[in-house]
Motif scaffolding. Structure first.
Motif, PDB file in Angstrom:
ATOM      1  N   PHE A 131      25.628  20.952  13.709  1.00 11.45           N
ATOM      2  CA  PHE A 131      25.510  19.517  13.410  1.00 11.45           C
ATOM      3  C   PHE A 131      26.550  19.089  12.378  1.00 11.45           C
ATOM      4  O   PHE A 131      27.191  18.045  12.506  1.00 11.45           O
ATOM      5  N   TYR A 132      26.719  19.917  11.364  1.00  9.94           N
ATOM      6  CA  TYR A 132      27.701  19.598  10.314  1.00  9.94           C
ATOM      7  C   TYR A 132      29.082  19.401  10.934  1.00  9.94           C
ATOM      8  O   TYR A 132      29.801  18.449  10.632  1.00  9.94           O
ATOM      9  N   MET A 133      29.445  20.273  11.845  1.00 12.02           N
ATOM     10  CA  MET A 133      30.763  20.188  12.478  1.00 12.02           C
ATOM     11  C   MET A 133      30.879  18.969  13.374  1.00 12.02           C
ATOM     12  O   MET A 133      31.894  18.282  13.382  1.00 12.02           O
ATOM     13  N   ARG A 134      29.808  18.676  14.099  1.00  9.37           N
ATOM     14  CA  ARG A 134      29.832  17.510  14.983  1.00  9.37           C
ATOM     15  C   ARG A 134      29.885  16.223  14.170  1.00  9.37           C
ATOM     16  O   ARG A 134      30.523  15.248  14.551  1.00  9.37           O
ATOM     17  N   GLN A 135      29.193  16.226  13.014  1.00  7.89           N
ATOM     18  CA  GLN A 135      29.231  15.047  12.161  1.00  7.89           C
ATOM     19  C   GLN A 135      30.671  14.752  11.710  1.00  7.89           C
ATOM     20  O   GLN A 135      31.041  13.629  11.466  1.00  7.89           O
ATOM     21  N   ARG A 136      31.480  15.797  11.646  1.00  7.59           N
ATOM     22  CA  ARG A 136      32.868  15.587  11.235  1.00  7.59           C
ATOM     23  C   ARG A 136      33.772  15.237  12.419  1.00  7.59           C
ATOM     24  O   ARG A 136      34.981  15.122  12.259  1.00  7.59           O
ATOM     25  N   GLY A 137      33.147  15.142  13.598  1.00  5.47           N
ATOM     26  CA  GLY A 137      33.921  14.690  14.753  1.00  5.47           C
ATOM     27  C   GLY A 137      34.310  15.786  15.723  1.00  5.47           C
ATOM     28  O   GLY A 137      35.011  15.542  16.703  1.00  5.47           O
ATOM     29  N   ILE A 138      33.889  17.013  15.445  1.00  7.33           N
ATOM     30  CA  ILE A 138      34.251  18.112  16.339  1.00  7.33           C
ATOM     31  C   ILE A 138      33.254  18.136  17.510  1.00  7.33           C
ATOM     32  O   ILE A 138      32.061  18.288  17.283  1.00  7.33           O
ATOM     33  N   PRO A 139      33.735  17.987  18.737  1.00  9.69           N
ATOM     34  CA  PRO A 139      32.810  17.948  19.880  1.00  9.69           C
ATOM     35  C   PRO A 139      31.981  19.235  19.982  1.00  9.69           C
ATOM     36  O   PRO A 139      32.405  20.293  19.521  1.00  9.69           O
ATOM     37  N   HIS A 140      30.829  19.104  20.600  1.00  6.79           N
ATOM     38  CA  HIS A 140      29.865  20.199  20.635  1.00  6.79           C
ATOM     39  C   HIS A 140      30.473  21.513  21.121  1.00  6.79           C
ATOM     40  O   HIS A 140      30.329  22.549  20.478  1.00  6.79           O
TER      41      HIS A 140
ATOM     42  N   GLU B 290      33.558  22.480  21.242  1.00 11.97           N
ATOM     43  CA  GLU B 290      34.580  22.959  20.320  1.00 11.97           C
ATOM     44  C   GLU B 290      33.926  23.566  19.063  1.00 11.97           C
ATOM     45  O   GLU B 290      34.363  24.613  18.575  1.00 11.97           O
TER      46      GLU B 290
END
Lengths: 412, 253
Positions: A364-373, A375
């Protein structure tokens, strides 16, 4: 023993087994070849009713042997200075100019296979090599440290079967880096690589296996270590319909040292099996084993590791076995059997075995920064896998990581 | 900019189900900084997670839009590409992924989603150095895996580093002041203030007034029991500091 007798021994051979019996029948008679084939014939293609093969059933996986398809998209390339030994499924192709300290001998008669009873597919490789009428066994003698890596390229072009055997004899204080590329291309293949490492010798082995979704492949290594000898193995496998990568290592002199690291990434329909057996047959030897896997829906990973520490000769053993798996999706399967069999009383042996899922919070932290699931998942998994590949030879380490990366992003 | 209208949400399943937002309405116009204050369990962090799309929360009513676009219908990464940024109360460790790789991957993913060009490596490094300088983040720290082995203060500074790198249009700061000493608090506040502009808005979630001494909000809202019970200017934060939440809650009840 006649072919008819052999068929008899199988009881009710499958079409694949009949094909293998026919292959055997084409080769010149030889007592050692027969013994190796008999070791295979005892149980036929390994199957789930055999304890060591309960999760990796070759007999069930291949009904009849068909033509394979190589998979070259996820691969490694030889560096410019590498000494490329190519096996095309029948013959070896060896470079003309070899450096000082490295000699190659072609043995044209079959040679006995050590531990044949316990390694039926290695025994089969030993029995069925020599299809070209030339080398049954390629023997490489290393007498001093060799700078250039030896690149073994198992490169098959739409074959039904391929059987290869190569043995390294590493003399005291000699060193060699071996890199292996197994890209598939044969419906059924078995490769046996042997390393006899004498006192103070040093071998590194880096391996990449990929294969077709309909192929069955076995890659077996037999390793013996003299006093203070070192063996470092790093393998990355994508699997095949069934792929078994087995390492059987025995310490024969004191203070030997081995690293056995592996990573497996089976996609839907793929199966990877890493099996190893380490015998601490001499005092004060050190083993470090790290196996990591990440498995997609429909993929299957198998880890079987055994440390065997006999009573007196195994004293002061220091051994650690770790297996960690991530099930990336529902429907992924991982089977693990770590075993420590210790009879000596003054040893340090440890093992750990975990399987789980990726950390949802990190995703979730990574996706919140814009990284697609996808990736985010790939980045996390790559970081997880990378630790097991750190020991690979520098000339292929990055390509192994690259291959995992491409796989995890569904690019291959 | 951000508009929440009668937003209700719950968490958990069946027996452990709990309503955590209960008809929350709030508007943060472009260029403004709003603070949300409230006692523990008021739903402050829930609001942050709900707006950024964390799993486990079920919206039972109302809407949340950013510039008229339905936020709740978007995946977390799409919200990020639309300019929503959350400075986490508890930043997450990502073993094996260096800060620089992480931030660059994230920024380029956002740009790609918006149909923009990727940022070049030299351009990226230059910007990272500049912002690192402002926040006391050295090159060594940027090479380490994200948040792994970072102190509480370092983690919070790294959140602001990411925020300044990404230049989001709408930032949510969830208890960014917790775990910071006074010097670090000033550093972080300076970073946040540097981002204030007529096109950007922020929602600052905090327990205490002290952060608001450094990040002066345009409006302060008090959140309790899942909705805004009182709104006012910066003086409301001072009143809270003086009278405590009980005072305000009693006043409203």
């Amino acid at each position: 023993m006649t072919l008819a007798d052999l068929k008899e021994q199988f009881g009710d051979p499958t079409p694949a087994e009949l094909q293998l019996i026919a292959k055997y029948g084409e080769l010149p008679e030889d007592a050692r070849r027969l013994r190796a084939f008999e070791a295979f014939a005892k149980n036929g293609l390994p199957h789930r009713r055999m304890e060591q093969w309960k999760w990796t059933d070759f007999r069930h996986a291949i009904h009849a042997i068909e033509t394979g398809q190589p998979r070259r998209e996820k691969t490694i390339e030889p560096s410019d200075d590498a000494l490329v030994f190519r096996f095309d499924g029948k013959s070896w192709h060896v470079p003309q100019d070899l450096p000082d300290g490295l000699s190659v001998f072609e043995k044209s008669e079959a040679q006995a296979v050590g531990n044949a009873e316990e390694l039926p597919l290695a025994a089969l490789a030993g029995a069925l090599t020599g299809q070209s009428g030339r080398a049954d066994l390629l023997q490489v003698e290393v007498t001093k440290p060799i700078k250039q890596p030896v690149f073994l390229d198992f490169d098959y072009e739409r074959l039904e079967t391929a059987f290869a055997r190569i043995a390294f004899v590493v003399r005291p204080e000699a060193k060699v880096d071996v890199i292996e590329r197994h890209a598939g291309g044969a419906g059924f293949s078995s490769v046996l690589v042997e390393f006899g490492i004498q006192d103070g010798g040093h071998v590194t082995r880096s391996l990449l296996q990929s294969g077709g979704a309909e192929e069955a492949t076995a890659i077996t290594a037999g390793v013996t270590l003299g006093a203070q000898a070192v063996y470092e193995q790093t393998a990355l496998a994508f699997g095949a319909k069934v792929a078994r990568i087995e390492t059987r290592l025995a310490y024969e002199g004191e203070a030997g040292r081995a690293h056995i690291n592996a990573a497996y990434l089976p996609a839907d329909g793929y199966h990877v099996d890493f099996t190893s057996h380490v015998r601490h047959g001499a005092q004060s030897c050190v083993t470090r084993q790290l196996t990591k896997g990440a498995v997609n829906d429909g993929g299957r990973g198998v880890f079987q590791g055994k440390f065997h520490v006999p009573r007196s000769v195994g004293q002061h053993t220091d051994a650690d076995m770790q297996h960690q798996a991530i099930l990336l999706e529902n429907g992924a399967e991982v089977y693990a059997k770590p075993e420590l069999e210790i009879y000596a009383d003054d040893v340090e042996c440890a093992h750990g075995n975990t399987s789980g899922q990726l950390d949802e919070t990190a995703l979730f932290y990574m996706r919140q920064r814009g990284i697609p699931h996808m990736e985010a998942r790939a980045l996390l998994t790559e970081a997880f896998i990378a630790e097991a590949l750190e020991t690979a030879h520098p000339s292929v380490r990055d390509s192994l990581l690259e291959a995992s990366r491409a796989f995890l992003r569904n690019e291959a | 900019m951000l508009k929440l209208d009668n937003l209700s949400a719950r968490v958990g399943e069946e027996e452990s189900e709990k309503t955590i937002l209960n008809g929350l309405s709030l508007e943060v116009p472009a260029g403004e900084v709003h603070a949300i204050m409230g006692p523990n369990g008021a739903g402050k962090s829930t609001l942050a997670y709900l707006l950024t799309g964390r799993e486990g929360y079920e919206v039972t009513g109302g809407t949340a839009t950013l510039d008229g676009k339905d936020l709740l219908a978007m995946e977390p990464e799409d919200r990020a590409a639309h300019g929503v940024f959350l400075s986490f109360q508890y930043p997450v460790e990502i073993p094996g992924v260096p800060v620089m790789t992480f931030v660059r991957t994230a920024m380029n993913a956002q740009r790609k989603a918006r149909g923009e060009e990727e940022m070049s490596a030299p351009e990226f490094i230059k910007k990272a150095r500049e912002i690192g300088g402002i926040l006391n983040i050295d090159a060594e720290m940027l090479k380490r895996p994200v948040n792994v082995g970072f102190s509480g203060g370092e983690k919070k500074r790294l959140e602001i580093f990411q925020m300044m790198m990404m230049e989001p249009r709408f930032s949510i700061l969830d208890e960014t002041d917790s775990g910071l000493d006074i010097d670090a608090l000033k550093t972080v506040a300076n970073g946040v203030n540097a981002l204030r502009s007529p096109e950007r808005s922020m929602l600052v979630i905090t327990h205490y007034q002290r952060l608001l001494d450094h990040i002066r909000p345009d409006k302060v809202h008090v959140l309790a029991k899942g909705r805004i019970i009182k709104s006012g200017g910066p003086e409301l934060a001072e009143q809270l500091e003086r009278d405590g939440y009980d005072g305000i809650l009693g006043e409203v009840a």
